[in-house]
Design an enzyme around this catalytic site. Structure first.
Site, PDB file in Angstrom:
ATOM      1  N   GLU A   1       2.010   6.230  -7.204  1.00 10.52           N
ATOM      2  CA  GLU A   1       1.022   7.227  -7.629  1.00 10.52           C
ATOM      3  C   GLU A   1       1.602   8.637  -7.558  1.00 10.52           C
ATOM      4  O   GLU A   1       1.396   9.446  -8.468  1.00 10.52           O
ATOM      5  CB  GLU A   1      -0.233   7.135  -6.770  1.00 10.52           C
ATOM      6  CG  GLU A   1      -1.071   5.910  -7.063  1.00 10.52           C
ATOM      7  CD  GLU A   1      -2.316   5.808  -6.198  1.00 10.52           C
ATOM      8  OE1 GLU A   1      -2.481   6.627  -5.274  1.00 10.52           O
ATOM      9  OE2 GLU A   1      -3.130   4.902  -6.452  1.00 10.52           O
TER      10      GLU A   1
ATOM     11  N   GLU B   1       0.841  -1.209   0.000  1.00 11.89           N
ATOM     12  CA  GLU B   1       0.000   0.000   0.000  1.00 11.89           C
ATOM     13  C   GLU B   1       0.873   1.256   0.000  1.00 11.89           C
ATOM     14  O   GLU B   1       0.583   2.234  -0.707  1.00 11.89           O
ATOM     15  CB  GLU B   1      -0.934  -0.015   1.210  1.00 11.89           C
ATOM     16  CG  GLU B   1      -1.995   1.058   1.193  1.00 11.89           C
ATOM     17  CD  GLU B   1      -3.021   0.879   0.090  1.00 11.89           C
ATOM     18  OE1 GLU B   1      -3.189   1.825  -0.712  1.00 11.89           O
ATOM     19  OE2 GLU B   1      -3.659  -0.182   0.012  1.00 11.89           O
TER      20      GLU B   1
END
Length: 159
Positions: free
Chosen positions: A108, A101
Site C-alpha cells: 500500500e 499484513e
C-alpha cells in the site's frame, strides 16, 4: 585527422565515463544517508526491521488485532497443553498472517508513493489483491486454530 578525431572522441567518452562513475559513487554515498540508508551491519538491519514492526503495530489496526488474537490462540494452546508440533503449527499460521499484513502495508505504501493521490485501476488491483492475501491467510489460520484447539477445548470443558 581521423586518428585525432578518434582520440578526442575517446577523451570525451573517458570524461563521460569518469563523470558517470563519480556520479554513481556520489549516489551510492547519498543512498547510505537518510531514509535510503543501507544497513552497514547486522544490528542496523535488526533496528530497521524493528522499526518496520513498530510501524506496523502502531499504524495498522488489523495488525494489532492479529497480534492479540495470535497471543490468545497461542495461550489457549499452552493452557490446553497441545503437543509441541501443534503449537508450532499455530505459531506458523499466526506468523504467516502477520507477515502478510506487513507486506500488505508495504505494498500500500509503495503504491501510494508511486501514484500519489490519483486513482489508477492497477493501484486498486494491487491493494485489493494484497488485502485478499491477508484475508485468505487469516481464514486459513482460523480454520487451523479451530481444528487444533476445538477438540481438546471441548474435552476439557465436558470432562
Amino acid at each position: 585527422m581521423g586518428s585525432l578525431l578518434h582520440s578526442e572522441d575517446d577523451r570525451s567518452l573517458t570524461d563521460e565515463l569518469s563523470h558517470a562513475s563519480s556520479h554513481a559513487a556520489a549516489s551510492h554515498r547519498a543512498a547510505r544517508r537518510g531514509a535510503w540508508r543501507i544497513a552497514g551491519d547486522l544490528p542496523a538491519s535488526f533496528r530497521y526491521a524493528a522499526q518496520g514492526l513498530g510501524y506496523g503495530f502502531v499504524s495498522q489496526r488489523n495488525f494489532r488485532i492479529h497480534v492479540v488474537i495470535g497471543a490468545v490462540v497461542f495461550s489457549l494452546g499452552l493452557w490446553l497443553q497441545l503437543p509441541t508440533i501443534q503449537l508450532a503449527v499455530l505459531v506458523l499460521t499466526v506468523a504467516a498472517v502477520l507477515v502478510l499484513e506487513l507486506l500488505n502495508t508495504a505494498i500500500e505504501a509503495v503504491v501510494d508513493l508511486a501514484i500519489g493521490r490519483r486513482f489508477h485501476p492497477l493501484a486498486r488491483i494491487a491493494k485489493d489483491c494484497a488485502a485478499a492475501a491477508v484475508l485468505v491467510a487469516a481464514i486459513s489460520s482460523l480454520l487451523i486454530a479451530l481444528l487444533l484447539l476445538l477438540p481438546p477445548l471441548l474435552e476439557r470443558l465436558h470432562g
